[in-house]
Scaffold this active site. Structure first.
Site, short mmCIF file in Angstrom:
data_model
loop_
_atom_site.label_atom_id
_atom_site.label_comp_id
_atom_site.label_asym_id
_atom_site.label_seq_id
_atom_site.Cartn_x
_atom_site.Cartn_y
_atom_site.Cartn_z
N GLU A 32 6.56 -18.38 -1.18
CA GLU A 32 6.95 -19.25 -2.32
C GLU A 32 7.52 -18.44 -3.49
O GLU A 32 8.36 -18.93 -4.23
CB GLU A 32 5.75 -20.05 -2.81
N HIS A 34 9.39 -15.68 -3.37
CA HIS A 34 10.81 -15.41 -3.13
C HIS A 34 11.63 -16.69 -3.28
O HIS A 34 12.72 -16.68 -3.84
CB HIS A 34 11.02 -14.91 -1.69
N GLN A 58 11.06 3.14 0.42
CA GLN A 58 10.05 2.87 -0.60
C GLN A 58 8.62 2.86 -0.03
O GLN A 58 7.69 2.44 -0.70
CB GLN A 58 10.37 1.59 -1.38
N GLY A 144 10.80 -11.00 -9.50
CA GLY A 144 9.55 -11.66 -9.86
C GLY A 144 8.72 -10.83 -10.84
O GLY A 144 8.73 -9.59 -10.80
N LYS A 146 5.61 -10.63 -10.81
CA LYS A 146 4.44 -10.02 -10.16
C LYS A 146 4.63 -8.49 -10.08
O LYS A 146 3.70 -7.73 -10.30
CB LYS A 146 4.21 -10.59 -8.77
N ASP A 147 5.85 -8.10 -9.77
CA ASP A 147 6.16 -6.66 -9.74
C ASP A 147 6.69 -6.28 -11.11
O ASP A 147 7.88 -5.95 -11.29
CB ASP A 147 7.19 -6.39 -8.64
N ILE A 173 4.22 -16.60 -8.83
CA ILE A 173 3.81 -17.81 -8.10
C ILE A 173 2.48 -17.48 -7.42
O ILE A 173 2.32 -16.41 -6.82
CB ILE A 173 4.87 -18.20 -7.04
N SER A 183 3.86 -10.83 0.20
CA SER A 183 3.99 -10.76 1.66
C SER A 183 2.76 -10.09 2.25
O SER A 183 2.36 -10.38 3.37
CB SER A 183 5.24 -9.97 2.04
O1 PAF Z 1 10.42 -6.38 -4.45
C1 PAF Z 1 10.85 -6.13 -3.31
O2 PAF Z 1 10.69 -6.91 -2.37
C2 PAF Z 1 11.58 -4.81 -3.04
O3 PAF Z 1 11.03 -3.77 -3.79
C3 PAF Z 1 13.10 -4.92 -3.25
C4 PAF Z 1 13.44 -5.20 -4.70
C5 PAF Z 1 13.68 -6.00 -2.36
C6 PAF Z 1 13.76 -3.59 -2.88
O4 PAF Z 1 13.55 -3.26 -1.54
#
Ligand code: PAF
Length: 283
Positions: A32, A34, A58, A144, A146-147, A173, A183
């Site tokens: 939700e 995304h 990452q 978002g 959240k991050d 959310i 996720s």
């Molecule tokens: O937030 C995420 O899902 C990832 O860090 C992103 C921004 C898609 C980069 O891979």
């Protein structure tokens, strides 16, 4: 809804697009959170592009790249409920061809909070986000809250590297129990979801203290620590009360707008959450 996997084909498609382009970068396993970004892009922009790419750069060696949920068919199905003009779905050799040797590194905000525990993480994010911005050439990009640290670092990237892109932030959310959607929540059992919901409860208690006029950062942290710490399965990585813009930790009296953020492990699953608090609006 067009799906494109190569940069060359994407650029060809992009040439024919006019008007604003909203971009939602994702690593798949769409939830939700995304979809709220996609909905916001639909509201704001004439066109919407979503990328789905699980970015290996990452993830540290010890992290969950191999087990990260991969739900591509379900993801594509979810996106059919929105006006998505193109899904960019590259593979590793498209994004990191043999000989790739460049890294984009933000050197200030990236060293704090998440960056302390995950030293390679943000340079992996900024590298892929810069590449995706160069390929997609959006007018707007949606991230978002959240991050929260990622959001600030992307805003800095855009400013420092002069990308003509509006970064739009969207609220967190949550699941019904208050757990921030992620996720990685897919790793949790039903019972663990309930345990993890205490992270938000702790943050809410911290917020209540702030609203009631308690502006000592240590007291706010202690309150949050005590509630999360009471759950045996939750292991705190950090609890932070930081300046909202610089992310520098505040000791003593809070006199500026702040970001209160936490990172907590439930078994091997890393969960993050936060809230922002504006001291100026509380006066
Ligand atoms: O937030 C995420 O899902 C990832 O860090 C992103 C921004 C898609 C980069 O891979």
């Amino acid at each position: 809804m067009k799906t494109i996997s190569t940069i060359q084909k994407f650029r060809k498609w992009r040439k024919g697009i006019t008007g604003s382009i909203g971009f939602v970068p994702t690593m798949g396993a769409l939830h939700e959170g995304h979809l709220a970004l996609v909905a916001e892009s639909n509201k704001t922009c004439k066109n919407t592009v979503v990328s789905i790419y699980l970015n290996p750069a990452q993830f540290a060696q010890c992290e969950d790249l191999t087990t990260y949920p991969k739900t591509i068919e379900a993801d594509l199905e979810k996106l059919t409920n929105f006006r998505v003009d193109c899904i960019f779905l590259p593979n590793d050799s498209e994004m990191y061809p043999d000989g790739f040797s460049t890294r984009i590194q933000e050197n200030n905000l990236s060293c704090l909070l998440e960056g302390k525990s995950r030293p390679e993480f943000f340079s992996g994010v900024t590298t892929i986000v810069a590449k995706l911005f160069n390929i997609v050439e959006p007018t707007h990009a949606f991230f978002g809250e959240k991050d929260a640290q990622q959001l600030r670092i992307v805003q800095k990237l855009v400013k420092d590297l002069n990308y003509p892109i509006h970064i739009i932030s969207c609220p967190i959310i949550r699941e019904e129990n208050g757990l921030a959607r992620s996720s990685r929540n897919d790793y949790l059992t039903e019972a663990e979801h309930k345990i993890a919901s205490n992270i938000n409860k702790a943050l809410q208690n911290g917020k209540k203290l702030l609203i009631s006029g308690e502006h000592n950062s240590q007291i706010i942290k202690d309150e949050i620590t005590q509630i999360i710490g009471a759950e045996k399965l939750l292991r705190i990585d950090y609890i932070s009360v930081a300046d909202s813009h610089t992310l520098v930790e505040i000791s003593g009296k809070i006199e500026q707008d702040i970001l209160v953020s936490v990172a907590v492990y439930l078994k091997d699953t890393r969960l993050i959450d936060n809230f922002s608090y504006s001291i100026s609006s509380s006066r």
